[in-house]
Write a protein that holds these residues in place. Sequence first.
Motif, PDB file in Angstrom:
ATOM      1  N   HIS A  99      17.266   2.467   0.696  1.00  0.00           N
ATOM      2  CA  HIS A  99      18.138   1.313   0.961  1.00  0.00           C
ATOM      3  C   HIS A  99      18.289   1.083   2.461  1.00  0.00           C
ATOM      4  CE1 HIS A  99      20.316   1.173  -3.204  1.00  0.00           C
ATOM      5  NE2 HIS A  99      19.014   1.023  -3.278  1.00  0.00           N
ATOM      6  N   ARG A 100      18.402   2.161   3.200  1.00  0.00           N
ATOM      7  CA  ARG A 100      18.541   2.021   4.650  1.00  0.00           C
ATOM      8  C   ARG A 100      17.290   1.420   5.268  1.00  0.00           C
ATOM      9  NH1 ARG A 100      19.782   7.051   8.838  1.00  0.00           N
ATOM     10  NH2 ARG A 100      19.590   5.856  10.781  1.00  0.00           N
ATOM     11  N   ARG A 101      16.120   1.889   4.834  1.00  0.00           N
ATOM     12  CA  ARG A 101      14.868   1.369   5.397  1.00  0.00           C
ATOM     13  C   ARG A 101      14.652  -0.093   5.021  1.00  0.00           C
ATOM     14  NH1 ARG A 101      15.236   4.754   8.887  1.00  0.00           N
ATOM     15  NH2 ARG A 101      14.137   6.734   8.813  1.00  0.00           N
ATOM     16  N   ARG A 153      16.262 -12.936   0.970  1.00  0.00           N
ATOM     17  CA  ARG A 153      16.534 -11.561   1.392  1.00  0.00           C
ATOM     18  C   ARG A 153      16.902 -10.690   0.186  1.00  0.00           C
ATOM     19  NH1 ARG A 153      18.689  -8.784   6.057  1.00  0.00           N
ATOM     20  NH2 ARG A 153      19.937  -7.003   5.389  1.00  0.00           N
ATOM     21  N   ASP A 154      17.726 -11.229  -0.692  1.00  0.00           N
ATOM     22  CA  ASP A 154      18.124 -10.473  -1.881  1.00  0.00           C
ATOM     23  C   ASP A 154      16.910 -10.204  -2.772  1.00  0.00           C
ATOM     24  OD1 ASP A 154      20.303  -9.384  -3.648  1.00  0.00           O
ATOM     25  OD2 ASP A 154      19.489 -10.896  -5.003  1.00  0.00           O
ATOM     26  N   ALA A 155      16.042 -11.209  -2.905  1.00  0.00           N
ATOM     27  CA  ALA A 155      14.829 -11.027  -3.709  1.00  0.00           C
ATOM     28  C   ALA A 155      13.915  -9.977  -3.075  1.00  0.00           C
ATOM     29  CB  ALA A 155      14.091 -12.355  -3.849  1.00  0.00           C
ATOM     30  N   ALA A 156      13.793 -10.001  -1.745  1.00  0.00           N
ATOM     31  CA  ALA A 156      12.963  -9.021  -1.047  1.00  0.00           C
ATOM     32  C   ALA A 156      13.542  -7.620  -1.202  1.00  0.00           C
ATOM     33  CB  ALA A 156      12.851  -9.385   0.430  1.00  0.00           C
ATOM     34  N   PHE A 157      14.854  -7.517  -1.156  1.00  0.00           N
ATOM     35  CA  PHE A 157      15.498  -6.211  -1.318  1.00  0.00           C
ATOM     36  C   PHE A 157      15.219  -5.656  -2.717  1.00  0.00           C
ATOM     37  CE2 PHE A 157      18.769  -3.145  -2.106  1.00  0.00           C
ATOM     38  CZ  PHE A 157      19.042  -2.567  -0.881  1.00  0.00           C
ATOM     39  N   GLN A 158      15.387  -6.480  -3.748  1.00  0.00           N
ATOM     40  CA  GLN A 158      15.164  -6.021  -5.115  1.00  0.00           C
ATOM     41  C   GLN A 158      13.701  -5.660  -5.359  1.00  0.00           C
ATOM     42  OE1 GLN A 158      16.875  -8.531  -8.165  1.00  0.00           O
ATOM     43  NE2 GLN A 158      18.625  -9.069  -6.883  1.00  0.00           N
ATOM     44  N   PHE A 159      12.790  -6.472  -4.815  1.00  0.00           N
ATOM     45  CA  PHE A 159      11.364  -6.174  -4.970  1.00  0.00           C
ATOM     46  C   PHE A 159      11.011  -4.840  -4.310  1.00  0.00           C
ATOM     47  CE2 PHE A 159       7.235  -6.166  -2.832  1.00  0.00           C
ATOM     48  CZ  PHE A 159       6.379  -6.258  -3.920  1.00  0.00           C
ATOM     49  N   SER A 160      11.469  -4.638  -3.079  1.00  0.00           N
ATOM     50  CA  SER A 160      11.153  -3.414  -2.349  1.00  0.00           C
ATOM     51  C   SER A 160      11.765  -2.194  -3.034  1.00  0.00           C
ATOM     52  CB  SER A 160      11.650  -3.514  -0.909  1.00  0.00           C
ATOM     53  OG  SER A 160      11.098  -4.644  -0.262  1.00  0.00           O
ATOM     54  N   GLU A 161      12.997  -2.358  -3.508  1.00  0.00           N
ATOM     55  CA  GLU A 161      13.658  -1.251  -4.194  1.00  0.00           C
ATOM     56  C   GLU A 161      12.919  -0.868  -5.465  1.00  0.00           C
ATOM     57  OE1 GLU A 161      18.239  -0.240  -5.465  1.00  0.00           O
ATOM     58  OE2 GLU A 161      17.395  -2.155  -6.116  1.00  0.00           O
ATOM     59  N   ARG A 204      15.490  13.346  -4.752  1.00  0.00           N
ATOM     60  CA  ARG A 204      15.481  11.984  -5.306  1.00  0.00           C
ATOM     61  C   ARG A 204      16.707  11.197  -4.841  1.00  0.00           C
ATOM     62  NH1 ARG A 204      16.877   9.052  -9.916  1.00  0.00           N
ATOM     63  NH2 ARG A 204      18.192  10.745 -10.663  1.00  0.00           N
ATOM     64  N   LYS A 205      17.859  11.841  -4.811  1.00  0.00           N
ATOM     65  CA  LYS A 205      19.068  11.172  -4.336  1.00  0.00           C
ATOM     66  C   LYS A 205      18.944  10.807  -2.859  1.00  0.00           C
ATOM     67  CE  LYS A 205      21.458  11.505  -8.177  1.00  0.00           C
ATOM     68  NZ  LYS A 205      21.865  10.301  -8.955  1.00  0.00           N
ATOM     69  N   VAL A 206      18.387  11.726  -2.077  1.00  0.00           N
ATOM     70  CA  VAL A 206      18.193  11.458  -0.650  1.00  0.00           C
ATOM     71  C   VAL A 206      17.214  10.300  -0.454  1.00  0.00           C
ATOM     72  CG1 VAL A 206      17.313  12.408   1.521  1.00  0.00           C
ATOM     73  CG2 VAL A 206      18.765  13.810   0.044  1.00  0.00           C
ATOM     74  N   PHE A 207      16.107  10.318  -1.203  1.00  0.00           N
ATOM     75  CA  PHE A 207      15.122   9.237  -1.103  1.00  0.00           C
ATOM     76  C   PHE A 207      15.741   7.889  -1.452  1.00  0.00           C
ATOM     77  CE2 PHE A 207      11.593  12.468  -2.209  1.00  0.00           C
ATOM     78  CZ  PHE A 207      11.600  12.908  -0.900  1.00  0.00           C
ATOM     79  N   TYR A 208      16.562   7.871  -2.485  1.00  0.00           N
ATOM     80  CA  TYR A 208      17.155   6.610  -2.943  1.00  0.00           C
ATOM     81  C   TYR A 208      18.071   6.028  -1.871  1.00  0.00           C
ATOM     82  CZ  TYR A 208      19.502   3.298  -6.033  1.00  0.00           C
ATOM     83  OH  TYR A 208      20.005   2.160  -6.612  1.00  0.00           O
ATOM     84  N   ALA A 209      18.902   6.874  -1.277  1.00  0.00           N
ATOM     85  CA  ALA A 209      19.810   6.391  -0.234  1.00  0.00           C
ATOM     86  C   ALA A 209      19.039   5.957   1.017  1.00  0.00           C
ATOM     87  CB  ALA A 209      20.818   7.481   0.117  1.00  0.00           C
ATOM     88  N   LEU A 210      18.028   6.738   1.382  1.00  0.00           N
ATOM     89  CA  LEU A 210      17.254   6.407   2.577  1.00  0.00           C
ATOM     90  C   LEU A 210      16.415   5.151   2.365  1.00  0.00           C
ATOM     91  CD1 LEU A 210      16.609   7.286   5.440  1.00  0.00           C
ATOM     92  CD2 LEU A 210      14.809   8.772   4.532  1.00  0.00           C
ATOM     93  N   ASP A 236       0.855  -1.186   0.000  1.00  0.00           N
ATOM     94  CA  ASP A 236       0.000   0.000   0.000  1.00  0.00           C
ATOM     95  C   ASP A 236       0.886   1.228   0.000  1.00  0.00           C
ATOM     96  OD1 ASP A 236      -1.545   2.202   1.866  1.00  0.00           O
ATOM     97  OD2 ASP A 236      -2.911   1.094   0.557  1.00  0.00           O
ATOM     98  N   ILE A 237       0.415   2.289  -0.629  1.00  0.00           N
ATOM     99  CA  ILE A 237       1.232   3.492  -0.760  1.00  0.00           C
ATOM    100  C   ILE A 237       1.529   4.124   0.589  1.00  0.00           C
ATOM    101  CG2 ILE A 237      -0.663   5.135  -1.029  1.00  0.00           C
ATOM    102  CD1 ILE A 237       1.016   6.451  -3.244  1.00  0.00           C
ATOM    103  N   LYS A 238       0.703   3.828   1.598  1.00  0.00           N
ATOM    104  CA  LYS A 238       0.934   4.368   2.930  1.00  0.00           C
ATOM    105  C   LYS A 238       1.796   3.452   3.801  1.00  0.00           C
ATOM    106  CE  LYS A 238      -3.482   6.861   3.014  1.00  0.00           C
ATOM    107  NZ  LYS A 238      -4.759   7.052   3.730  1.00  0.00           N
ATOM    108  N   MET A 239       2.084   2.260   3.313  1.00  0.00           N
ATOM    109  CA  MET A 239       2.854   1.313   4.113  1.00  0.00           C
ATOM    110  C   MET A 239       4.318   1.722   4.168  1.00  0.00           C
ATOM    111  SD  MET A 239       3.466  -2.778   3.507  1.00  0.00           S
ATOM    112  CE  MET A 239       1.734  -3.158   3.789  1.00  0.00           C
ATOM    113  N   PRO A 240       4.927   1.736   5.356  1.00  0.00           N
ATOM    114  CA  PRO A 240       6.362   2.022   5.457  1.00  0.00           C
ATOM    115  C   PRO A 240       7.170   1.012   4.642  1.00  0.00           C
ATOM    116  CG  PRO A 240       5.324   2.153   7.608  1.00  0.00           C
ATOM    117  CD  PRO A 240       4.303   1.582   6.675  1.00  0.00           C
ATOM    118  N   LEU A 241       8.207   1.487   4.001  1.00  0.00           N
ATOM    119  CA  LEU A 241       9.002   0.629   3.131  1.00  0.00           C
ATOM    120  C   LEU A 241       9.677  -0.493   3.906  1.00  0.00           C
ATOM    121  CD1 LEU A 241       9.977   0.217   0.216  1.00  0.00           C
ATOM    122  CD2 LEU A 241      11.917   1.706   0.732  1.00  0.00           C
TER     123      LEU A 241
END
Length: 225
Positions: free
Chosen positions: A203-205, A116-124, A195-201, A76-81
Amino acid sequence: MAGQESIFNVVSNGIIDVLTYIINSYSGLLQILVYLIMASIFGFALVKSYQSFRALSFYDFSKVKSRRSLHHLTADIKMPLALLAASFFVRTKLHYEQEQQRGTVDKVIPPDAFIRDAAFQFSERYFEEKFLEPVAMMANLMPPMGFIGTIIGMVVHFLANSGTLNTEITVAGIATALYTTFIALICFTFLEFLRKVFYALAHRRIDEGLSAITLLADDVPGDRG
């Protein structure tokens, strides 16, 4: 040949006359229209930026009692990443285990590192499609809009100097040429920075969400991750 050249001259002169009339009569409206379009584009980008901030907000996984509570969550668009990444990992792991129990999967369950790698790529990819790409598209539209405003302003200025237009709009033409370019570049730089800040953050989330999986109670049969 002379007849064709005369036709071309008549057509080109007619186009110039029409454009000159439009600029002479509606130059102010055209300048306002450019500013309104730029404001609309930037406003939409700010909305997507706010949604990005909301998705990238910190999520306290102490609220999640066990992995089982993550199974029924949907994107959902409101769900935390971070929560989205954790949910994808758990649901993927459970899917493999259920398929193995049914006998439809002969091979062993993929290791947690693979999931985990698949989940990371999907979320990204999810975050990029929902948030980063719209912000990038709006940012990339700002320079062309500024360039259009510059062209209009310079046309107004040159025609005014040539005596074709009213001389009182010369200053307005120069202002449009400079301000639209300046505003467009400022907005583009600001959105690209976000956009750069969002991209880095992001990955952290995602890493936070996947790391939190190991802290949750393992109450799902067969789930040893």
